[in-house]
Design a protein around this motif. Structure first.
Motif, PDB file in Angstrom:
ATOM      1  N   ASP A 103      13.305   4.010  -6.400  1.00 25.32           N
ATOM      2  CA  ASP A 103      13.492   2.575  -6.159  1.00 25.32           C
ATOM      3  C   ASP A 103      13.259   1.746  -7.416  1.00 25.32           C
ATOM      4  O   ASP A 103      13.911   0.721  -7.621  1.00 25.32           O
ATOM      5  CB  ASP A 103      12.594   2.097  -5.021  1.00 25.32           C
ATOM      6  N   VAL A 104      12.344   2.176  -8.270  1.00 22.11           N
ATOM      7  CA  VAL A 104      12.117   1.475  -9.535  1.00 22.11           C
ATOM      8  C   VAL A 104      13.377   1.545 -10.386  1.00 22.11           C
ATOM      9  O   VAL A 104      13.826   0.536 -10.943  1.00 22.11           O
ATOM     10  CB  VAL A 104      10.909   2.079 -10.288  1.00 22.11           C
ATOM     11  N   LEU A 105      13.958   2.737 -10.484  1.00 23.81           N
ATOM     12  CA  LEU A 105      15.187   2.902 -11.266  1.00 23.81           C
ATOM     13  C   LEU A 105      16.339   2.130 -10.631  1.00 23.81           C
ATOM     14  O   LEU A 105      17.151   1.528 -11.336  1.00 23.81           O
ATOM     15  CB  LEU A 105      15.540   4.378 -11.410  1.00 23.81           C
ATOM     16  N   ARG A 106      16.390   2.132  -9.299  1.00 22.67           N
ATOM     17  CA  ARG A 106      17.451   1.378  -8.610  1.00 22.67           C
ATOM     18  C   ARG A 106      17.330  -0.109  -8.918  1.00 22.67           C
ATOM     19  O   ARG A 106      18.321  -0.782  -9.215  1.00 22.67           O
ATOM     20  CB  ARG A 106      17.376   1.619  -7.093  1.00 22.67           C
ATOM     21  N   ASP A 107      16.098  -0.623  -8.895  1.00 24.15           N
ATOM     22  CA  ASP A 107      15.889  -2.038  -9.213  1.00 24.15           C
ATOM     23  C   ASP A 107      16.272  -2.352 -10.658  1.00 24.15           C
ATOM     24  O   ASP A 107      16.920  -3.373 -10.932  1.00 24.15           O
ATOM     25  CB  ASP A 107      14.440  -2.443  -8.963  1.00 24.15           C
ATOM     26  N   MET A 108      15.880  -1.474 -11.581  1.00 21.60           N
ATOM     27  CA  MET A 108      16.238  -1.694 -12.987  1.00 21.60           C
ATOM     28  C   MET A 108      17.746  -1.641 -13.180  1.00 21.60           C
ATOM     29  O   MET A 108      18.313  -2.425 -13.937  1.00 21.60           O
ATOM     30  CB  MET A 108      15.570  -0.649 -13.892  1.00 21.60           C
ATOM     31  N   ARG A 109      18.391  -0.716 -12.506  1.00 18.63           N
ATOM     32  CA  ARG A 109      19.856  -0.620 -12.602  1.00 18.63           C
ATOM     33  C   ARG A 109      20.500  -1.898 -12.072  1.00 18.63           C
ATOM     34  O   ARG A 109      21.418  -2.442 -12.668  1.00 18.63           O
ATOM     35  CB  ARG A 109      20.336   0.612 -11.831  1.00 18.63           C
ATOM     36  N   ASN A 110      19.994  -2.406 -10.946  1.00 11.74           N
ATOM     37  CA  ASN A 110      20.537  -3.643 -10.392  1.00 11.74           C
ATOM     38  C   ASN A 110      20.333  -4.811 -11.355  1.00 11.74           C
ATOM     39  O   ASN A 110      21.226  -5.644 -11.528  1.00 11.74           O
ATOM     40  CB  ASN A 110      19.900  -3.957  -9.041  1.00 11.74           C
ATOM     41  N   GLN A 111      19.165  -4.876 -11.994  1.00 15.19           N
ATOM     42  CA  GLN A 111      18.916  -5.952 -12.953  1.00 15.19           C
ATOM     43  C   GLN A 111      19.861  -5.857 -14.149  1.00 15.19           C
ATOM     44  O   GLN A 111      20.359  -6.871 -14.636  1.00 15.19           O
ATOM     45  CB  GLN A 111      17.472  -5.923 -13.422  1.00 15.19           C
ATOM     46  N   SER A 112      20.122  -4.647 -14.605  1.00 14.25           N
ATOM     47  CA  SER A 112      21.038  -4.501 -15.738  1.00 14.25           C
ATOM     48  C   SER A 112      22.462  -4.832 -15.315  1.00 14.25           C
ATOM     49  O   SER A 112      23.227  -5.404 -16.093  1.00 14.25           O
ATOM     50  CB  SER A 112      20.966  -3.090 -16.335  1.00 14.25           C
ATOM     51  N   GLU A 113      22.803  -4.506 -14.091  1.00 12.95           N
ATOM     52  CA  GLU A 113      24.161  -4.734 -13.592  1.00 12.95           C
ATOM     53  C   GLU A 113      24.414  -6.200 -13.246  1.00 12.95           C
ATOM     54  O   GLU A 113      25.450  -6.749 -13.590  1.00 12.95           O
ATOM     55  CB  GLU A 113      24.390  -3.871 -12.344  1.00 12.95           C
ATOM     56  N   TYR A 114      23.471  -6.825 -12.555  1.00 12.54           N
ATOM     57  CA  TYR A 114      23.720  -8.150 -12.003  1.00 12.54           C
ATOM     58  C   TYR A 114      23.055  -9.285 -12.772  1.00 12.54           C
ATOM     59  O   TYR A 114      23.458 -10.439 -12.637  1.00 12.54           O
ATOM     60  CB  TYR A 114      23.286  -8.201 -10.534  1.00 12.54           C
ATOM     61  N   ASP A 115      22.042  -8.975 -13.555  1.00  7.35           N
ATOM     62  CA  ASP A 115      21.320 -10.021 -14.281  1.00  7.35           C
ATOM     63  C   ASP A 115      21.388  -9.858 -15.797  1.00  7.35           C
ATOM     64  O   ASP A 115      20.685 -10.557 -16.520  1.00  7.35           O
ATOM     65  CB  ASP A 115      19.842 -10.041 -13.856  1.00  7.35           C
ATOM     66  N   ALA A 116      22.215  -8.930 -16.265  1.00  7.35           N
ATOM     67  CA  ALA A 116      22.399  -8.678 -17.699  1.00  7.35           C
ATOM     68  C   ALA A 116      21.076  -8.388 -18.414  1.00  7.35           C
ATOM     69  O   ALA A 116      20.870  -8.779 -19.550  1.00  7.35           O
ATOM     70  CB  ALA A 116      23.134  -9.833 -18.370  1.00  7.35           C
ATOM     71  N   VAL A 117      20.175  -7.680 -17.723  1.00  8.53           N
ATOM     72  CA  VAL A 117      18.910  -7.281 -18.333  1.00  8.53           C
ATOM     73  C   VAL A 117      19.156  -6.023 -19.158  1.00  8.53           C
ATOM     74  O   VAL A 117      19.779  -5.072 -18.700  1.00  8.53           O
ATOM     75  CB  VAL A 117      17.841  -7.014 -17.249  1.00  8.53           C
ATOM     76  N   TRP A 118      18.661  -6.041 -20.393  1.00 15.50           N
ATOM     77  CA  TRP A 118      18.798  -4.891 -21.282  1.00 15.50           C
ATOM     78  C   TRP A 118      17.710  -3.879 -20.946  1.00 15.50           C
ATOM     79  O   TRP A 118      16.561  -4.238 -20.698  1.00 15.50           O
ATOM     80  CB  TRP A 118      18.639  -5.321 -22.733  1.00 15.50           C
ATOM     81  N   VAL A 119      18.059  -2.612 -20.994  1.00 19.84           N
ATOM     82  CA  VAL A 119      17.097  -1.541 -20.785  1.00 19.84           C
ATOM     83  C   VAL A 119      16.629  -1.056 -22.153  1.00 19.84           C
ATOM     84  O   VAL A 119      17.437  -0.836 -23.055  1.00 19.84           O
ATOM     85  CB  VAL A 119      17.726  -0.375 -19.996  1.00 19.84           C
ATOM     86  N   ARG A 120      15.328  -0.911 -22.302  1.00 20.81           N
ATOM     87  CA  ARG A 120      14.777  -0.419 -23.570  1.00 20.81           C
ATOM     88  C   ARG A 120      14.930   1.101 -23.636  1.00 20.81           C
ATOM     89  O   ARG A 120      14.933   1.789 -22.621  1.00 20.81           O
ATOM     90  CB  ARG A 120      13.302  -0.783 -23.679  1.00 20.81           C
TER      91      ARG A 120
END
Length: 145
Positions: A103-120
């Motif tokens: 679920d943590v990875l799913r949330d991070m993926r959603n943030q990168s997909e929908y909120d243009a959050v960069w993954v370090r």
């Protein structure tokens, strides 16, 4: 002790479907390829690597379901349902910490997909360890290890 996978069938999270171990092995092979590809780009493009890692994890869990004749039901939240299945089917096997990260990875993926959050890069490297553990557990269950 109640069967957590049976509970997901009863509550409508899962539905039965014909088991397809051959396609499950193919899906697991795709997950492994995604994991290997992510390693190639993790430092140059960690967001892309992370998306591949998340997809690898989801496909590995989907392969586990497919081999057992299960699918998540349609509608919103299908990826969250895959995570619920992962916890139910793969929990208690010494990889609970890795499964909990679904679920943590799913949330991070959603943030990168929908909120243009960069993954370090560090986050993608950490995700790879969780994904590899899940792939290994699924492979063991499928006799593909």
């Amino acid at each position: 002790m109640p069967d957590p996978v049976a509970a997901l069938l009863r509550d409508g999270t899962l539905r039965p479907t014909p088991a397809d171990p051959e396609t499950a092995r193919d899906e697991l092979a795709i997950a492994r390829r995604h994991l290997a590809s992510a390693d190639l780009v993790v430092d140059a493009d960690p967001t892309l690597a992370f998306v591949a890692l998340y997809d690898a994890m989801r496909k590995a869990v989907s392969a586990h379901m497919r081999a057992r004749g299960l699918r998540v039901t349609g509608g919103p939240g299908q990826h969250a349902k895959v995570g619920r299945y992962a916890r139910a089917a793969l929990g208690g096997r010494g990889i609970d910490g890795h499964v909990a990260e679904f679920d943590v990875l799913r949330d991070m993926r959603n943030q990168s997909e929908y909120d243009a959050v960069w993954v370090r890069s560090a986050d993608a490297h950490a995700a790879a360890a969780h994904v590899a553990a899940i792939i290994d557990a699924v492979a063991a269950d499928l006799g593909d290890g």
